[in-house]
Design a protein around this motif. Structure first.
Motif, PDB file in Angstrom:
ATOM      1  N   GLY A 319       0.805  -1.211   0.000  1.00 15.86           N
ATOM      2  CA  GLY A 319       0.000   0.000   0.000  1.00 15.86           C
ATOM      3  C   GLY A 319       0.842   1.268   0.000  1.00 15.86           C
ATOM      4  O   GLY A 319       0.499   2.269  -0.652  1.00 15.86           O
ATOM      5  N   LEU A 320       1.955   1.243   0.728  1.00 19.21           N
ATOM      6  CA  LEU A 320       2.852   2.406   0.728  1.00 19.21           C
ATOM      7  C   LEU A 320       3.424   2.675  -0.656  1.00 19.21           C
ATOM      8  O   LEU A 320       3.667   3.826  -1.041  1.00 19.21           O
ATOM      9  CB  LEU A 320       3.989   2.176   1.736  1.00 19.21           C
ATOM     10  CG  LEU A 320       3.600   2.227   3.222  1.00 19.21           C
ATOM     11  CD1 LEU A 320       4.781   1.778   4.080  1.00 19.21           C
ATOM     12  CD2 LEU A 320       3.148   3.629   3.613  1.00 19.21           C
ATOM     13  N   LEU A 321       3.632   1.600  -1.421  1.00 13.12           N
ATOM     14  CA  LEU A 321       4.207   1.750  -2.758  1.00 13.12           C
ATOM     15  C   LEU A 321       3.167   2.054  -3.827  1.00 13.12           C
ATOM     16  O   LEU A 321       3.494   2.661  -4.863  1.00 13.12           O
ATOM     17  CB  LEU A 321       4.966   0.472  -3.138  1.00 13.12           C
ATOM     18  CG  LEU A 321       6.179   0.115  -2.279  1.00 13.12           C
ATOM     19  CD1 LEU A 321       6.741  -1.236  -2.700  1.00 13.12           C
ATOM     20  CD2 LEU A 321       7.244   1.196  -2.357  1.00 13.12           C
ATOM     21  N   VAL A 322       1.927   1.636  -3.580  1.00 10.94           N
ATOM     22  CA  VAL A 322       0.903   1.739  -4.621  1.00 10.94           C
ATOM     23  C   VAL A 322      -0.201   2.733  -4.254  1.00 10.94           C
ATOM     24  O   VAL A 322      -0.500   3.661  -5.010  1.00 10.94           O
ATOM     25  CB  VAL A 322       0.285   0.341  -4.890  1.00 10.94           C
ATOM     26  CG1 VAL A 322      -0.854   0.458  -5.886  1.00 10.94           C
ATOM     27  CG2 VAL A 322       1.347  -0.613  -5.401  1.00 10.94           C
ATOM     28  N   ALA A 323      -0.833   2.521  -3.094  1.00 14.56           N
ATOM     29  CA  ALA A 323      -2.011   3.314  -2.754  1.00 14.56           C
ATOM     30  C   ALA A 323      -1.667   4.747  -2.368  1.00 14.56           C
ATOM     31  O   ALA A 323      -2.349   5.695  -2.783  1.00 14.56           O
ATOM     32  CB  ALA A 323      -2.779   2.633  -1.626  1.00 14.56           C
ATOM     33  N   VAL A 324      -0.623   4.941  -1.554  1.00 15.13           N
ATOM     34  CA  VAL A 324      -0.288   6.290  -1.090  1.00 15.13           C
ATOM     35  C   VAL A 324       0.068   7.227  -2.248  1.00 15.13           C
ATOM     36  O   VAL A 324      -0.434   8.356  -2.308  1.00 15.13           O
ATOM     37  CB  VAL A 324       0.852   6.231  -0.044  1.00 15.13           C
ATOM     38  CG1 VAL A 324       1.321   7.635   0.313  1.00 15.13           C
ATOM     39  CG2 VAL A 324       0.377   5.506   1.218  1.00 15.13           C
ATOM     40  N   PRO A 325       0.905   6.810  -3.208  1.00 12.57           N
ATOM     41  CA  PRO A 325       1.215   7.726  -4.326  1.00 12.57           C
ATOM     42  C   PRO A 325      -0.001   8.101  -5.166  1.00 12.57           C
ATOM     43  O   PRO A 325      -0.049   9.207  -5.724  1.00 12.57           O
ATOM     44  CB  PRO A 325       2.239   6.936  -5.159  1.00 12.57           C
ATOM     45  CG  PRO A 325       2.858   5.978  -4.195  1.00 12.57           C
ATOM     46  CD  PRO A 325       1.751   5.593  -3.269  1.00 12.57           C
ATOM     47  N   LEU A 326      -0.998   7.211  -5.260  1.00 12.65           N
ATOM     48  CA  LEU A 326      -2.167   7.523  -6.088  1.00 12.65           C
ATOM     49  C   LEU A 326      -3.024   8.628  -5.481  1.00 12.65           C
ATOM     50  O   LEU A 326      -3.653   9.409  -6.200  1.00 12.65           O
ATOM     51  CB  LEU A 326      -3.024   6.266  -6.280  1.00 12.65           C
ATOM     52  CG  LEU A 326      -2.489   5.213  -7.238  1.00 12.65           C
ATOM     53  CD1 LEU A 326      -3.430   4.034  -7.304  1.00 12.65           C
ATOM     54  CD2 LEU A 326      -2.302   5.801  -8.630  1.00 12.65           C
ATOM     55  N   GLN A 327      -3.103   8.638  -4.126  1.00 13.19           N
ATOM     56  CA  GLN A 327      -3.898   9.647  -3.421  1.00 13.19           C
ATOM     57  C   GLN A 327      -5.335   9.721  -3.941  1.00 13.19           C
ATOM     58  O   GLN A 327      -5.917  10.795  -4.094  1.00 13.19           O
ATOM     59  CB  GLN A 327      -3.237  11.014  -3.521  1.00 13.19           C
ATOM     60  CG  GLN A 327      -1.997  11.159  -2.649  1.00 13.19           C
ATOM     61  CD  GLN A 327      -2.290  10.950  -1.156  1.00 13.19           C
ATOM     62  OE1 GLN A 327      -3.256  11.478  -0.619  1.00 13.19           O
ATOM     63  NE2 GLN A 327      -1.445  10.152  -0.510  1.00 13.19           N
ATOM     64  N   GLY A 328      -5.924   8.554  -4.227  1.00  9.78           N
ATOM     65  CA  GLY A 328      -7.338   8.503  -4.559  1.00  9.78           C
ATOM     66  C   GLY A 328      -7.691   8.859  -5.981  1.00  9.78           C
ATOM     67  O   GLY A 328      -8.878   9.120  -6.274  1.00  9.78           O
ATOM     68  N   ALA A 329      -6.732   8.897  -6.899  1.00  7.82           N
ATOM     69  CA  ALA A 329      -7.054   9.162  -8.306  1.00  7.82           C
ATOM     70  C   ALA A 329      -8.074   8.134  -8.786  1.00  7.82           C
ATOM     71  O   ALA A 329      -7.816   6.926  -8.712  1.00  7.82           O
ATOM     72  CB  ALA A 329      -5.783   9.089  -9.146  1.00  7.82           C
ATOM     73  N   PRO A 330      -9.249   8.556  -9.263  1.00  6.47           N
ATOM     74  CA  PRO A 330     -10.382   7.632  -9.476  1.00  6.47           C
ATOM     75  C   PRO A 330     -10.094   6.458 -10.406  1.00  6.47           C
ATOM     76  O   PRO A 330     -10.330   5.307 -10.042  1.00  6.47           O
ATOM     77  CB  PRO A 330     -11.478   8.546 -10.044  1.00  6.47           C
ATOM     78  CG  PRO A 330     -11.118   9.904  -9.551  1.00  6.47           C
ATOM     79  CD  PRO A 330      -9.624   9.949  -9.522  1.00  6.47           C
ATOM     80  N   ALA A 331      -9.599   6.719 -11.617  1.00  5.25           N
ATOM     81  CA  ALA A 331      -9.467   5.649 -12.601  1.00  5.25           C
ATOM     82  C   ALA A 331      -8.449   4.582 -12.173  1.00  5.25           C
ATOM     83  O   ALA A 331      -8.779   3.386 -12.116  1.00  5.25           O
ATOM     84  CB  ALA A 331      -9.109   6.230 -13.963  1.00  5.25           C
ATOM     85  N   PRO A 332      -7.205   4.949 -11.861  1.00  6.83           N
ATOM     86  CA  PRO A 332      -6.258   3.900 -11.448  1.00  6.83           C
ATOM     87  C   PRO A 332      -6.648   3.235 -10.136  1.00  6.83           C
ATOM     88  O   PRO A 332      -6.402   2.038  -9.953  1.00  6.83           O
ATOM     89  CB  PRO A 332      -4.925   4.647 -11.322  1.00  6.83           C
ATOM     90  CG  PRO A 332      -5.277   6.077 -11.166  1.00  6.83           C
ATOM     91  CD  PRO A 332      -6.545   6.276 -11.929  1.00  6.83           C
ATOM     92  N   THR A 333      -7.265   3.976  -9.225  1.00  7.08           N
ATOM     93  CA  THR A 333      -7.701   3.370  -7.962  1.00  7.08           C
ATOM     94  C   THR A 333      -8.771   2.318  -8.209  1.00  7.08           C
ATOM     95  O   THR A 333      -8.726   1.227  -7.632  1.00  7.08           O
ATOM     96  CB  THR A 333      -8.236   4.449  -7.002  1.00  7.08           C
ATOM     97  OG1 THR A 333      -7.182   5.368  -6.695  1.00  7.08           O
ATOM     98  CG2 THR A 333      -8.745   3.822  -5.721  1.00  7.08           C
TER      99      THR A 333
END
Length: 570
Positions: A319-333
């Motif tokens: 999650g630190l490597l994937v989820a945190v950098p996205l910061q909730g961007a809808p499409a990739p999330t």
């Protein structure tokens, strides 16, 4: 993990179906103009419906799915109304926890409804829902259950074309007392028991169904000197030795015992979790609850807690490597959440740690959508998981504990009786009885061996420091697998009518029966075979004799790990 057998690609198909069903549910919620909180609630409701509903028939699954709102809607209203009243909220949730676990006594339907009620309360805490949001939440859950049902029962009904696997039947017909939670998706897989199939299994405190046609075995139901026996005395129906004094007591029922254990564990997790955080304490409660979903003995619970903690740690790192950098961007999330959903369903029957990795990453992505994801939040999630695992460990050790030995003893005993039954039925078939069919007995033996593996998991775990016990447990598993392999071969030969009436086969079957009876401390029946002249040579008969000889050897070898000094308490 990804090289594990998947007969008929069942795990793959059910995992893909889950992604489609949940995606459709969320899409409908969004098209209806509902809030993000409502859409997430609907998606989780669809996930639970696809993951937990595991009745043995498609009709039963549809009925259980239709009943989910009856369990979830009142709890949803209660949780939102009490959200600002902590004392009443906590008491109400503990009552839901107790009832949810106790409902497992009514089999897969009670199990699914109990989980749905618990998770509805959990989701309310997760999303901080309030009474003003109830209309949207009810609408989202209704749309989502309809969407997931349309995919499961109409568009892609895998279960209608795939017969359910054999499952150890409960003795008294009241349904499983210690059900095991896994997805309804992987029916038929031999390598690991599917989620739904595990839900359908009976508990180790009950014998074979009285309504199932059986060849009489004449064997007692005890292993008087078994190493798998608990040192406290012959295990009782309640899962402990006579020293507990609970035989025949209501607390001896597995579901009642687990209801008290789970409630105590969740109460501890609730208090300790709130000490850590007044905002995210519910993760500790969720951890304690789910650890009890798939465990029976003290050892199983401790192993499950370790695996959940391991999966959470690895999931947080991802999650630190994937989820945190996205910061909730809808499409990739959304795309990554779909991958996580697939992973949850695909790995659940194979590895609890892998499943928890997928769950943890998915939760991180959802927190990103809600705009609250930070590395500190993930660290708090890990701490709450540790608190919940600790609560489960304390509860299972101190409140009506059941040893690994006691549970394993029951499943090994049932597996041995099933070997006896397979052989006896094959002997009748080879003697010319057209109504004797060993194939169903072999299928039930396979299911029982799945339960033996699960109950022995704490003993063969890499972290188990007791190497002699670990080695004996591995020997038992290997020899029982040999027995199952030879029983399958024998059943295949017995189906050949040309191999019948060979008295050498009948005598060999009786020798196997005698070996089983020796292991369980009973006298075999009908061991006298008819005198025979020179038997006709038939390739099928020779093959059957080879199977029987190897089966007898495996049973004889089992006497070493099963007898002698008892396993230490686990």
């Amino acid at each position: 993990m990804f090289m594990a057998p998947d007969p008929g690609l069942l795990r793959l198909r059910v995992s893909l179906r889950a992604v489609f069903g949940i995606a459709l549910a969320v899409t409908l919620s969004e098209l209806a103009g509902l809030s993000l909180t409502a859409s997430i609630t609907g998606g989780l409701a669809a996930l639970l419906a696809l993951f937990t509903v595991a009745d043995p028939t498609v009709r039963g699954q549809a009925v259980t799915t239709a009943l989910l709102p009856a369990a979830g809607f009142p709890v949803l209203a209660l949780a939102t109304l009490l959200h600002e009243t902590p004392a009443l909220r906590d008491a109400a949730w503990l009552a839901v926890i107790f009832c949810g676990v106790y409902a497992r006594r009514w089999g897969p339907r009670g199990h699914a409804l109990g989980i749905f009620a618990f998770m509805t309360f959990f989701v309310t805490q997760f999303l901080h829902a309030v009474p003003a949001q109830l209309p949207d939440l009810y609408t989202a859950m209704t749309l989502s259950l309809m969407a997931s049902s349309a995919v499961r029962f109409a568009a892609w009904c895998i279960e209608r074309r795939t017969p359910p696997p054999a499952a150890p039947a409960p003795k008294d017909g009241r349904g499983p007392g210690g059900v095991v939670k896994v997805p309804h998706s992987t029916r038929g897989a031999r390598h690991a028991p599917p989620l739904s199939a595990s839900l359908e299994r009976g508990d180790p405190h009950r014998g074979p169904s009285s309504g199932t046609p059986r060849a009489r075995t004449g064997c007692d139901t005890s292993l008087p000197h078994s190493r798998l026996r608990s040192s406290g005395g012959t295990p009782t129906r309640g899962g402990r030795g006579h020293r507990t004094g609970l035989s025949g007591h209501p607390l001896a029922r597995p579901t009642t015992r687990q209801a008290f254990q789970a409630t105590a564990a969740c109460a501890f997790a609730m208090v300790a979790g709130q000490v850590l955080s007044q905002e995210r304490w519910y993760w500790a409660v969720g951890t304690a609850w789910w650890i009890f979903v798939n465990t029976t003995s003290r050892g199983e619970t401790l192993v499950r807690g370790f695996r959940r903690l391991l999966g959470t740690i690895t999931g947080i790192l991802v999650g630190l490597l994937v989820a945190v950098p996205l910061q909730g961007a809808p499409a990739p999330t959304a795309a990554l959440i779909a991958v996580c959903v697939f992973g949850i369903f695909y790995t659940a029957a194979l590895s609890y740690s892998w499943m928890m990795l997928c769950v943890t990453v998915m939760v991180g992505l959802l927190y990103g959508l809600l705009g609250v994801l930070t590395p500190a939040l993930l660290g708090l999630r890990l701490a709450q998981t540790g608190v919940g695992a600790l609560g489960a460990g304390l509860a299972v050790a101190l409140i009506l504990p059941v040893t690994t030995d006691a549970v394993t003893n029951r499943w090994v005993r049932r597996a041995l009786h099933e070997v006896h039954g397979c052989t006896a039925t094959a002997a009748r078939r080879l003697a010319g009885d057209p109504d004797a069919d060993p194939a169903p007995r072999v299928a039930e033996l396979e299911a029982l061996l799945g339960r033996v593996r699960l109950s022995l998991a704490p003993l063969v775990h890499p972290l188990n420091p007791l190497r002699p016990r670990k080695e004996r447990a591995r020997q038992v598993l290997a020899l029982l697998d040999d027995c199952a392999r030879e029983a399958r071969g024998l059943a295949a030969v017995a189906a050949d009518p040309d191999a019948s009436h060979d008295t050498r086969l009948t005598a060999a079957c009786h020798r196997v029966e005698s070996a089983v009876a020796t292991l369980v401390g009973a006298s075999p029946e009908h061991l006298t075979g008819a005198d025979a002249g020179p038997p006709p040579h038939h390739p099928g008969a020779e093959q059957a004799l080879a199977h029987l000889h190897r089966l007898e050897q495996a049973l004889t070898s089992l006497s070493h790990p099963l007898r002698g000094t008892s396993f230490a308490q686990a």
